[in-house]
Design an enzyme around this catalytic site. Sequence first.
Site, short mmCIF file in Angstrom:
data_model
loop_
_atom_site.label_atom_id
_atom_site.label_comp_id
_atom_site.label_asym_id
_atom_site.label_seq_id
_atom_site.Cartn_x
_atom_site.Cartn_y
_atom_site.Cartn_z
N LYS A 230 -10.81 -1.80 13.09
CA LYS A 230 -11.68 -2.23 11.98
C LYS A 230 -11.80 -3.75 11.98
O LYS A 230 -12.90 -4.31 11.91
CB LYS A 230 -11.08 -1.75 10.66
CG LYS A 230 -11.89 -2.11 9.44
CD LYS A 230 -11.11 -1.92 8.14
CE LYS A 230 -10.54 -0.55 7.98
NZ LYS A 230 -10.07 -0.30 6.58
N LYS B 209 -0.42 -3.27 8.14
CA LYS B 209 -0.51 -2.53 6.87
C LYS B 209 0.88 -2.43 6.27
O LYS B 209 1.87 -2.48 7.00
CB LYS B 209 -1.05 -1.12 7.14
CG LYS B 209 -1.61 -0.44 5.91
CD LYS B 209 -3.04 -0.86 5.67
CE LYS B 209 -3.57 -0.37 4.35
NZ LYS B 209 -5.04 -0.60 4.25
N GLY C 251 -4.92 -5.89 -1.04
CA GLY C 251 -4.87 -4.66 -1.82
C GLY C 251 -5.19 -3.41 -1.02
O GLY C 251 -5.69 -3.47 0.11
N ASP C 252 -4.85 -2.28 -1.59
CA ASP C 252 -5.24 -0.95 -1.11
C ASP C 252 -4.99 -0.03 -2.30
O ASP C 252 -4.92 -0.53 -3.44
CB ASP C 252 -4.39 -0.56 0.13
CG ASP C 252 -4.98 0.66 0.86
OD1 ASP C 252 -5.93 0.49 1.63
OD2 ASP C 252 -4.50 1.80 0.64
N GLN D 105 -6.60 -0.21 11.29
CA GLN D 105 -6.93 -1.59 10.91
C GLN D 105 -7.18 -2.47 12.14
O GLN D 105 -7.99 -3.40 12.09
CB GLN D 105 -5.78 -2.15 10.06
CG GLN D 105 -6.16 -3.33 9.20
CD GLN D 105 -6.82 -2.94 7.89
OE1 GLN D 105 -6.40 -2.01 7.23
NE2 GLN D 105 -7.88 -3.65 7.51
N THR E 1 -15.70 -4.05 -0.57
CA THR E 1 -15.60 -2.81 0.21
C THR E 1 -16.73 -1.86 -0.15
O THR E 1 -17.42 -1.31 0.72
CB THR E 1 -14.22 -2.15 0.01
OG1 THR E 1 -13.21 -3.14 0.18
CG2 THR E 1 -14.02 -1.03 1.01
N LYS F 87 -3.44 -8.52 9.54
CA LYS F 87 -4.20 -8.48 8.28
C LYS F 87 -4.38 -7.04 7.89
O LYS F 87 -4.78 -6.21 8.72
CB LYS F 87 -5.59 -9.13 8.51
CG LYS F 87 -6.42 -9.22 7.25
CD LYS F 87 -6.08 -10.43 6.43
CE LYS F 87 -6.58 -10.35 4.99
NZ LYS F 87 -5.66 -9.60 4.08
N SER G 75 -11.94 -10.47 2.95
CA SER G 75 -10.60 -11.07 2.92
C SER G 75 -10.51 -12.20 3.94
O SER G 75 -9.92 -13.25 3.67
CB SER G 75 -9.54 -10.01 3.26
OG SER G 75 -9.22 -9.23 2.13
#
Length: 444
Positions: free
Chosen positions: A114, A126, A165-166, A111, A209, A90, A376
């Site tokens: 996190k 990612k 998204g990013d 990630q 976020t 993810k 998410s």
Amino acid sequence: MSYVDQVIEEVIAKNPAEPEFHQAVREVLESLRVVVEANEEQFKKDALLERLVNPERQFKFRVPWVDDNGQVHVNTGYRVQFNSAIGPYKGGLRLHPSVNLGIIKFLGFEQIFKNSLTGLPIGGGKGGSDFDPKGKSDREIMAFCQSFMTELCKYIGADTDVPAGDIGTGAREIGYMFGQYKRIRGLYEGVLTGKGLSYGGSLARTEATGYGLLYLTDEMLKCNGKSLEGATVAVSGAGNVAIYATEKAQQLGAKVVTCSDSTGWIYDKDGIDVALLKEVKEVKRARLTEYAAARPSAEYHEGKGVWSIPCDVALPCATQNELDLEDAKTLVANGCFAVAEGANMPTTMEATEYLQENNVLFAPGKAANAGGVATSALEMSQNSERLSWTFEEVDGKLKNIMVNIFHNLDDAAKRYGMEGNYVAGANIAGFEKVVDAMNAQGIV
Ligand code: NDP
Ligand code: 2IT
């Protein structure tokens, strides 16, 4: 040589020209030293750290697309599936000209920890491309997204790998990618998060976020006898994270006086007008000069400079390494008492150390910005049960998750005699769960 130093050296030797990846590995492993030293023999025998720093797999592919004049362009697409010990991969998709494999690997590595900190069952991954969405027409964006997904769709799925998204990837891009995935794979499933509300998106994901950053910051301040009420806040960035961080900071009684984009920055002594900022950035996709033109209290400056404005709390929400040692010195000299990272790795290691040495409360991105990926994961849950929760329900869960993350960091730091070091606390707490799952699953 210690095991940690040996692995850092190997990462640098095996992955030359990936400075951001080296930085992310160094930052994590340095603060895990105490944990690794306590288990050195076993970890070494199991090559645990080597397995952690080598992605399970990585894809690099060609993305050809046609512009409005008929010209063909070729970009490079990436997806790094870093670690699936605690769940399907993810993590977001970054669309920015600076994207390369090293950037995607740094983000994928962060990630892992996190996602572990969220307490939800998601592994680390990612992706992205060196495509520049700036100045492109809607049709060009769609052409790129369809071509990108035509290749990416072979590697992802609702129970395999779920991108989101990013930087440069928002609701519009997710929509085009979702449409192309569905068309090619013939599956209507939660393969992406950050979707629109009419086709499986979650309420509060857009805000998550930024709001999550403030929920964690608020808890950190309260536990240290401080408050956001009446505080002056400097925010960098003017994208998804920065906008909703500003909105929530203001709801919690703070005054946010700055924002920035890739060409300049705003100082607004009366406090940022969030409705205007949304209009300029989300609707018109324009420069911050338009904000200044519509707001008499705002000054626009070219270049970089938000950290020169005196503030109590600094929230870097744009990109990596945007707050360096000089900026940290300025913040300390101006009396800043807390820094919480909305972006991924926005503070250099030297700056982080300087802030911590000067007793500035410091919340690292992998904890402070985890609200996005946590929500998410809540979107994935809603897709699985084919239901949609209310805004209040999702926002309430998000708040609980962020408060819990803060206490997990705080406890982990205390357990290892590093009270108040939330960088170490985040890395240790995130690492412990991943290691437990990796050990249970054998050598894979
Ligand atoms: P957006 O694309 O919405 O916004 C990014 C903002 O940062 C824009 O204002 C952009 O300026 C600015 N920016 C981007 N790159 C640079 C650069 N190289 N130099 C200066 N300014 C730059 O992205 P997000 O808000 O989604 O992401 C911001 C950060 O937060 C990233 O580090 C991302 O990885 C992280 N993050 C995002 C999450 C999410 O859910 N979206 C979750 C967790 C972390 P301009 O407007 O000129 O492009
Ligand atoms: O950096 C991040 O955590 C994100 N860009 C969000 C990832 C996600 O899957 O929501």
